[in-house]
Design a protein around this motif. Structure first.
Motif, PDB file in Angstrom:
ATOM      1  N   LEU A 133      41.344  29.451  59.118  1.00 39.28           N
ATOM      2  CA  LEU A 133      42.577  29.095  57.941  1.00 39.28           C
ATOM      3  C   LEU A 133      41.778  30.101  56.851  1.00 39.28           C
ATOM      4  O   LEU A 133      41.026  30.929  57.181  1.00 39.28           O
ATOM      5  N   ILE A 134      42.737  29.425  56.353  1.00 38.72           N
ATOM      6  CA  ILE A 134      42.789  30.908  55.027  1.00 38.72           C
ATOM      7  C   ILE A 134      43.253  29.893  54.062  1.00 38.72           C
ATOM      8  O   ILE A 134      43.645  29.651  53.721  1.00 38.72           O
ATOM      9  N   ILE A 135      42.458  30.841  53.049  1.00 35.52           N
ATOM     10  CA  ILE A 135      43.099  30.043  51.036  1.00 35.52           C
ATOM     11  C   ILE A 135      42.997  30.963  51.199  1.00 35.52           C
ATOM     12  O   ILE A 135      42.703  32.443  50.802  1.00 35.52           O
ATOM     13  N   VAL A 136      44.589  30.928  50.297  1.00 33.13           N
ATOM     14  CA  VAL A 136      45.605  31.972  49.442  1.00 33.13           C
ATOM     15  C   VAL A 136      44.836  31.371  47.418  1.00 33.13           C
ATOM     16  O   VAL A 136      45.687  30.213  47.479  1.00 33.13           O
ATOM     17  N   ARG A 137      44.044  32.272  47.570  1.00 28.72           N
ATOM     18  CA  ARG A 137      43.990  31.601  45.370  1.00 28.72           C
ATOM     19  C   ARG A 137      44.409  31.904  44.980  1.00 28.72           C
ATOM     20  O   ARG A 137      44.578  34.116  44.598  1.00 28.72           O
ATOM     21  N   GLU A 138      45.128  31.807  43.987  1.00 29.41           N
ATOM     22  CA  GLU A 138      45.944  31.841  42.444  1.00 29.41           C
ATOM     23  C   GLU A 138      44.843  33.211  41.718  1.00 29.41           C
ATOM     24  O   GLU A 138      43.167  32.266  41.376  1.00 29.41           O
ATOM     25  N   LEU A 139      44.634  34.544  41.244  1.00 24.50           N
ATOM     26  CA  LEU A 139      43.810  35.125  41.046  1.00 24.50           C
ATOM     27  C   LEU A 139      43.839  35.774  39.209  1.00 24.50           C
ATOM     28  O   LEU A 139      42.683  35.955  39.193  1.00 24.50           O
ATOM     29  N   VAL A 140      44.893  35.777  39.372  1.00 28.95           N
ATOM     30  CA  VAL A 140      44.582  35.914  37.502  1.00 28.95           C
ATOM     31  C   VAL A 140      45.678  35.999  36.227  1.00 28.95           C
ATOM     32  O   VAL A 140      45.614  35.835  35.597  1.00 28.95           O
ATOM     33  N   GLY A 141      45.380  34.201  37.047  1.00 27.79           N
ATOM     34  CA  GLY A 141      46.094  32.858  36.053  1.00 27.79           C
ATOM     35  C   GLY A 141      45.157  31.704  35.570  1.00 27.79           C
ATOM     36  O   GLY A 141      43.993  31.977  36.384  1.00 27.79           O
ATOM     37  N   GLY A 142      45.964  31.149  35.154  1.00 31.31           N
ATOM     38  CA  GLY A 142      44.788  29.206  35.027  1.00 31.31           C
ATOM     39  C   GLY A 142      43.702  29.457  34.388  1.00 31.31           C
ATOM     40  O   GLY A 142      43.776  30.077  33.380  1.00 31.31           O
ATOM     41  N   ILE A 143      42.583  28.112  34.698  1.00 29.38           N
ATOM     42  CA  ILE A 143      41.380  28.130  33.301  1.00 29.38           C
ATOM     43  C   ILE A 143      40.937  29.377  33.514  1.00 29.38           C
ATOM     44  O   ILE A 143      40.479  29.304  31.946  1.00 29.38           O
ATOM     45  N   TYR A 144      40.489  30.415  34.197  1.00 29.99           N
ATOM     46  CA  TYR A 144      39.435  31.176  33.559  1.00 29.99           C
ATOM     47  C   TYR A 144      41.016  32.416  32.824  1.00 29.99           C
ATOM     48  O   TYR A 144      39.879  33.460  32.508  1.00 29.99           O
ATOM     49  N   PHE A 145      41.644  32.292  32.739  1.00 30.77           N
ATOM     50  CA  PHE A 145      42.661  33.005  31.963  1.00 30.77           C
ATOM     51  C   PHE A 145      42.652  32.811  30.388  1.00 30.77           C
ATOM     52  O   PHE A 145      42.975  33.141  29.527  1.00 30.77           O
ATOM     53  N   GLY A 146      42.387  31.212  30.201  1.00 29.79           N
ATOM     54  CA  GLY A 146      43.893  30.806  29.515  1.00 29.79           C
ATOM     55  C   GLY A 146      43.318  30.656  28.141  1.00 29.79           C
ATOM     56  O   GLY A 146      41.484  31.292  27.888  1.00 29.79           O
ATOM     57  N   GLU A 147      43.596  30.037  27.395  1.00 30.78           N
ATOM     58  CA  GLU A 147      43.200  30.419  25.697  1.00 30.78           C
ATOM     59  C   GLU A 147      41.432  29.501  25.739  1.00 30.78           C
ATOM     60  O   GLU A 147      42.011  28.047  26.355  1.00 30.78           O
TER      61      GLU A 147
END
Ligand code: NAD
Length: 359
Positions: A133-147
């Motif tokens: 399998l392969i995980i395609v993970r969004e890397l530059v957004g979401g909770i790690y970059f949110g306010e």
């Protein structure tokens, strides 16, 4: 046409494992008549020591103008002390690189090799069905970059972090994931928490819209709590897992564990420009650095991903993967995958892989 590849070897075992990947690529170049031009630059602790920053502006420029980047690993106890400015710690070099190149898609394939199935913590009957399998993970957004904020509300300590995505951020990673599925078994699972989170509901909506352009791809939706269980119970059901930054972070550690060893796993980070970065998933392993004990396979397989994803050299990539599989079938093991039995050095397993490619 010649390809310019930046080598960011980094710290600890970084130089050993990147050197192994370069030797393999040189053999591939000879065999297939390709030309790879390697440009060495510093990143991480060694860059801090020599250039005063974990990545210099000059190195960033060289990276931006290259065709691809291979990174070893960064960090180590030497740079953990309070004397090093937190903004100049080795991992800041890596984060800056990801941000500057807008590397929004992190791909982590997880494959189980027949020769290593005893290293998986899963039961034989589950492993025997295969894991690919392969995980395609969004890397530059979401909770790690949110306010985010830590504060007091009516005298009570309080904190929050915001998970926020807009449709464009979701669209670009979704398109990438669908294209990845088209190159594989054409099955995509969107992992989210759409029973609770608005952001997940938006992901589902946008993925549904994009799916119309990829009619051949079978799309499934799965809640993240269920997925974490399904990865253990029935991992062979997955082909491409598409997910956000935080869920991808957690699930990809789970998949690396079920396939057996940290030293075997490659990754790719794909950006908006044509320059992508390839690196093993492990760290700089300071405990074994400089001893010729590292497992170079994660880095060698990352180089194979580079050939396939950045240069469309599928035959060349497959040749590397087959050589790795053959070496494992021949019972050659580095220390981390030897289960206490006889083991070979990093340089020896590299030579064995090259020997198979040469034949
Ligand atoms: P690590 O991945 O470096 O090591 C964990 C364990 O796995 C160690 O026992 C190590 O010897 C072993 N190991 C890792 N890769 C191996 C390989 N290729 N072959 C054989 N054995 C291998 O994780 P850690 O010890 O938590 O971190 C060490 C340093 O690496 C820290 O400074 C950390 O910040 C950094 N780090 C860097 C990255 C990166 O560069 N992407 C990622 C994770 C950690």
């Amino acid at each position: 046409m010649s390809k310019n590849i930046v080598l960011l070897k980094g710290d600890g075992i970084g130089p050993e494992i990147v050197d192994s990947a370069v030797k393999v690529l040189e053999e591939i170049a000879k065999k297939f008549g390709q030309e790879f031009n390697f440009i060495e630059r510093l990143v991480g602790g060694i860059a801090y020591d020599n250039e005063g920053a974990p990545i210099s502006d000059e190195t960033l420029e060289v990276c931006k103008n290259s065709d691809a980047i291979i990174l070893g690993a960064v960090g180590g106890p030497k740079w953990d002390s309070d004397e090093v400015d937190p903004k100049k710690r080795p991992e800041q070099g890596l984060l800056k690189l990801r941000k500057e190149l807008d590397l929004y898609a992190n791909l982590r394939p997880a494959t189980i090799y027949a020769a290593l199935k005893d290293d998986s913590p899963l039961k034989d009957r589950i492993v025997e069905k295969g894991i690919d399998l392969i995980i395609v993970r969004e890397l530059v957004g979401g909770i790690y970059f949110g306010e985010r904020k830590t504060y007091e509300e009516d005298g009570i300590r309080t904190a929050y972090d915001i998970e926020k995505y807009n449709e464009n951020e979701i669209k670009r990673i979704a398109k990438y994931a669908f294209k990845t599925a088209m190159r594989r078994r054409k099955k995509l699972t969107l992992v989210d928490k759409a029973n609770v989170l608005d952001s997940s509901k938006l992901w589902r909506k946008v993925i549904g819209e994009i799916a119309k352009y990829f009619a051949e791809v079978e799309v499934n939706y799965m809640y993240v709590d269920n997925c974490s269980m399904q990865l253990i119970a029935n991992p062979s059901q997955f082909d491409v897992i598409l997910t956000n930054n935080i869920f991808g972070d957690i699930l990809s550690d789970e998949t690396s564990m079920i396939t057996g060893s940290l030293g075997m796993q490659p990754s790719a980070s794909i950006g908006v420009s044509r320059v992508n970065m390839y690196e093993p998933i492990h760290g700089s392993a300071p405990d074994i650095a400089g001893k010729d004990l590292a497992n170079p396979i994660g880095t060698i397989l990352s180089a194979a991903m580079m050939l396939e994803y950045s240069f469309d050299m599928k035959k060349e990539a497959e040749t590397i993967r087959n050589a790795v599989e053959k070496v494992l079938d021949n019972n050659l093991r580095t220390k981390d995958i030897s289960s206490g039995k006889d083991f070979v050095k990093c340089s020896e397993i590299t030579e064995a892989i090259i020997e198979i490619i040469r034949k």
